[in-house]
Design a protein around this motif. Structure first.
Motif, PDB file in Angstrom:
ATOM      1  N   THR A   3     -14.538  -6.417  -2.045  1.00  0.00           N
ATOM      2  CA  THR A   3     -15.817  -6.258  -1.368  1.00  0.00           C
ATOM      3  C   THR A   3     -15.688  -5.475  -0.071  1.00  0.00           C
ATOM      4  OG1 THR A   3     -15.503  -8.357  -0.234  1.00  0.00           O
ATOM      5  CG2 THR A   3     -16.743  -8.397  -2.295  1.00  0.00           C
ATOM      6  N   LYS A   4     -14.472  -5.302   0.414  1.00  0.00           N
ATOM      7  CA  LYS A   4     -14.243  -4.516   1.619  1.00  0.00           C
ATOM      8  C   LYS A   4     -12.859  -3.897   1.538  1.00  0.00           C
ATOM      9  CE  LYS A   4     -12.633  -8.507   4.211  1.00  0.00           C
ATOM     10  NZ  LYS A   4     -12.783  -9.303   5.403  1.00  0.00           N
ATOM     11  N   PRO A   5     -12.617  -2.824   2.298  1.00  0.00           N
ATOM     12  CA  PRO A   5     -11.294  -2.202   2.271  1.00  0.00           C
ATOM     13  C   PRO A   5     -10.223  -3.198   2.727  1.00  0.00           C
ATOM     14  CG  PRO A   5     -12.841  -0.839   3.478  1.00  0.00           C
ATOM     15  CD  PRO A   5     -13.526  -2.138   3.195  1.00  0.00           C
ATOM     16  N   MET A   6      -9.071  -3.168   2.056  1.00  0.00           N
ATOM     17  CA  MET A   6      -7.995  -4.103   2.397  1.00  0.00           C
ATOM     18  C   MET A   6      -6.641  -3.420   2.270  1.00  0.00           C
ATOM     19  SD  MET A   6      -9.287  -7.687   0.796  1.00  0.00           S
ATOM     20  CE  MET A   6      -8.166  -8.615   1.781  1.00  0.00           C
ATOM     21  N   VAL A   7      -5.668  -3.928   3.025  1.00  0.00           N
ATOM     22  CA  VAL A   7      -4.303  -3.423   2.999  1.00  0.00           C
ATOM     23  C   VAL A   7      -3.418  -4.474   2.343  1.00  0.00           C
ATOM     24  CG1 VAL A   7      -2.358  -2.689   4.436  1.00  0.00           C
ATOM     25  CG2 VAL A   7      -4.683  -2.060   5.084  1.00  0.00           C
ATOM     26  N   PHE A   8      -2.577  -4.033   1.401  1.00  0.00           N
ATOM     27  CA  PHE A   8      -1.674  -4.929   0.683  1.00  0.00           C
ATOM     28  C   PHE A   8      -0.243  -4.392   0.747  1.00  0.00           C
ATOM     29  CE2 PHE A   8      -5.762  -5.159  -1.549  1.00  0.00           C
ATOM     30  CZ  PHE A   8      -6.022  -6.513  -1.443  1.00  0.00           C
ATOM     31  N   PRO A   9       0.751  -5.274   0.822  1.00  0.00           N
ATOM     32  CA  PRO A   9       2.144  -4.805   0.754  1.00  0.00           C
ATOM     33  C   PRO A   9       2.493  -4.399  -0.675  1.00  0.00           C
ATOM     34  CG  PRO A   9       2.071  -7.192   0.921  1.00  0.00           C
ATOM     35  CD  PRO A   9       0.661  -6.709   1.047  1.00  0.00           C
ATOM     36  N   LEU A  10       3.316  -3.347  -0.799  1.00  0.00           N
ATOM     37  CA  LEU A  10       3.744  -2.889  -2.116  1.00  0.00           C
ATOM     38  C   LEU A  10       5.168  -3.337  -2.459  1.00  0.00           C
ATOM     39  CD1 LEU A  10       2.436   0.765  -2.559  1.00  0.00           C
ATOM     40  CD2 LEU A  10       1.734  -1.280  -3.767  1.00  0.00           C
ATOM     41  N   LEU A  39      -7.572   2.382   7.865  1.00  0.00           N
ATOM     42  CA  LEU A  39      -8.597   1.361   7.661  1.00  0.00           C
ATOM     43  C   LEU A  39      -9.554   1.320   8.855  1.00  0.00           C
ATOM     44  CD1 LEU A  39      -9.830  -1.060   6.163  1.00  0.00           C
ATOM     45  CD2 LEU A  39      -8.084  -2.488   7.235  1.00  0.00           C
ATOM     46  N   GLU A  40      -9.011   1.385  10.065  1.00  0.00           N
ATOM     47  CA  GLU A  40      -9.858   1.412  11.263  1.00  0.00           C
ATOM     48  C   GLU A  40     -10.795   2.613  11.236  1.00  0.00           C
ATOM     49  OE1 GLU A  40      -7.875   1.164  15.055  1.00  0.00           O
ATOM     50  OE2 GLU A  40      -6.456  -0.306  14.267  1.00  0.00           O
ATOM     51  N   LEU A  41     -10.270   3.778  10.865  1.00  0.00           N
ATOM     52  CA  LEU A  41     -11.110   4.977  10.795  1.00  0.00           C
ATOM     53  C   LEU A  41     -12.206   4.826   9.745  1.00  0.00           C
ATOM     54  CD1 LEU A  41      -8.408   7.766  11.045  1.00  0.00           C
ATOM     55  CD2 LEU A  41     -10.137   7.193  12.753  1.00  0.00           C
ATOM     56  N   MET A  42     -11.857   4.283   8.592  1.00  0.00           N
ATOM     57  CA  MET A  42     -12.848   4.081   7.535  1.00  0.00           C
ATOM     58  C   MET A  42     -13.960   3.157   8.004  1.00  0.00           C
ATOM     59  SD  MET A  42     -10.384   3.639   4.216  1.00  0.00           S
ATOM     60  CE  MET A  42     -11.695   2.930   3.227  1.00  0.00           C
ATOM     61  N   LEU A  43     -13.593   2.065   8.652  1.00  0.00           N
ATOM     62  CA  LEU A  43     -14.596   1.098   9.109  1.00  0.00           C
ATOM     63  C   LEU A  43     -15.462   1.679  10.217  1.00  0.00           C
ATOM     64  CD1 LEU A  43     -12.481  -2.182   9.025  1.00  0.00           C
ATOM     65  CD2 LEU A  43     -14.193  -1.406   7.371  1.00  0.00           C
ATOM     66  N   GLU A  44     -14.863   2.499  11.090  1.00  0.00           N
ATOM     67  CA  GLU A  44     -15.634   3.128  12.168  1.00  0.00           C
ATOM     68  C   GLU A  44     -16.647   4.120  11.596  1.00  0.00           C
ATOM     69  OE1 GLU A  44     -17.048   4.129  15.935  1.00  0.00           O
ATOM     70  OE2 GLU A  44     -15.871   2.422  15.257  1.00  0.00           O
ATOM     71  N   VAL A  45     -16.226   4.920  10.629  1.00  0.00           N
ATOM     72  CA  VAL A  45     -17.142   5.877  10.001  1.00  0.00           C
ATOM     73  C   VAL A  45     -18.264   5.131   9.294  1.00  0.00           C
ATOM     74  CG1 VAL A  45     -17.319   7.583   8.148  1.00  0.00           C
ATOM     75  CG2 VAL A  45     -15.438   7.709   9.790  1.00  0.00           C
ATOM     76  N   LYS A  46     -17.930   4.062   8.596  1.00  0.00           N
ATOM     77  CA  LYS A  46     -18.955   3.264   7.905  1.00  0.00           C
ATOM     78  C   LYS A  46     -19.927   2.651   8.906  1.00  0.00           C
ATOM     79  CE  LYS A  46     -19.475  -0.481   4.533  1.00  0.00           C
ATOM     80  NZ  LYS A  46     -20.868  -0.482   4.748  1.00  0.00           N
ATOM     81  N   ARG A  47     -19.405   2.134  10.018  1.00  0.00           N
ATOM     82  CA  ARG A  47     -20.264   1.543  11.035  1.00  0.00           C
ATOM     83  C   ARG A  47     -21.225   2.587  11.603  1.00  0.00           C
ATOM     84  NH1 ARG A  47     -20.959   1.461  16.174  1.00  0.00           N
ATOM     85  NH2 ARG A  47     -19.152   2.723  16.654  1.00  0.00           N
ATOM     86  N   ARG A  48     -20.711   3.772  11.891  1.00  0.00           N
ATOM     87  CA  ARG A  48     -21.569   4.830  12.439  1.00  0.00           C
ATOM     88  C   ARG A  48     -22.605   5.285  11.417  1.00  0.00           C
ATOM     89  NH1 ARG A  48     -17.789   8.783  16.147  1.00  0.00           N
ATOM     90  NH2 ARG A  48     -16.996   7.133  17.503  1.00  0.00           N
ATOM     91  N   ALA A  49     -22.205   5.360  10.156  1.00  0.00           N
ATOM     92  CA  ALA A  49     -23.150   5.761   9.106  1.00  0.00           C
ATOM     93  C   ALA A  49     -24.254   4.726   8.954  1.00  0.00           C
ATOM     94  CB  ALA A  49     -22.410   5.956   7.788  1.00  0.00           C
ATOM     95  N   ASP A  50     -23.908   3.448   9.086  1.00  0.00           N
ATOM     96  CA  ASP A  50     -24.915   2.390   8.982  1.00  0.00           C
ATOM     97  C   ASP A  50     -25.913   2.456  10.130  1.00  0.00           C
ATOM     98  OD1 ASP A  50     -23.726   1.504   6.664  1.00  0.00           O
ATOM     99  OD2 ASP A  50     -22.665  -0.174   7.625  1.00  0.00           O
TER     100      ASP A  50
END
Length: 76
Positions: A3-10, A39-50
């Motif tokens: 439901t949201k972007p996430m970071v996982f170890p490989l 991830l921070e950049l993606m969330l910032e762009v999404k926040r600004r777009a919203d």
């Protein structure tokens, strides 16, 4: 499905990570820091777009009304 972007170890050592988007698709792999920065950049762009989207929708509605009025005025 995520439901949201996430970071996982490989790997078990925690040296390689993967960033997944909202659709659970891998976006990038790299160090933990790299994935979290992206991830921070993606969330910032999404926040600004919203924030901008309602303004654009309002301007589009206003433009539609102006075009209708202009069309009605030119047809009379």
């Amino acid at each position: 499905m995520g439901t949201k972007p996430m970071v996982f170890p490989l790997d078990a050592d925690g040296r390689v990570y993967v960033l997944h988007n909202e659709n659970d698709e891998p976006i990038c792999t790299g160090s933990r820091e790299t994935c979290y920065r992206l991830l921070e950049l993606m969330l910032e762009v999404k926040r600004r777009a919203d924030v901008v989207e309602p303004v654009i929708n309002h301007l589009t509605e206003d433009t539609t009304v102006v075009l209708r009025v202009a069309s009605a005025a030119s047809s009379t």
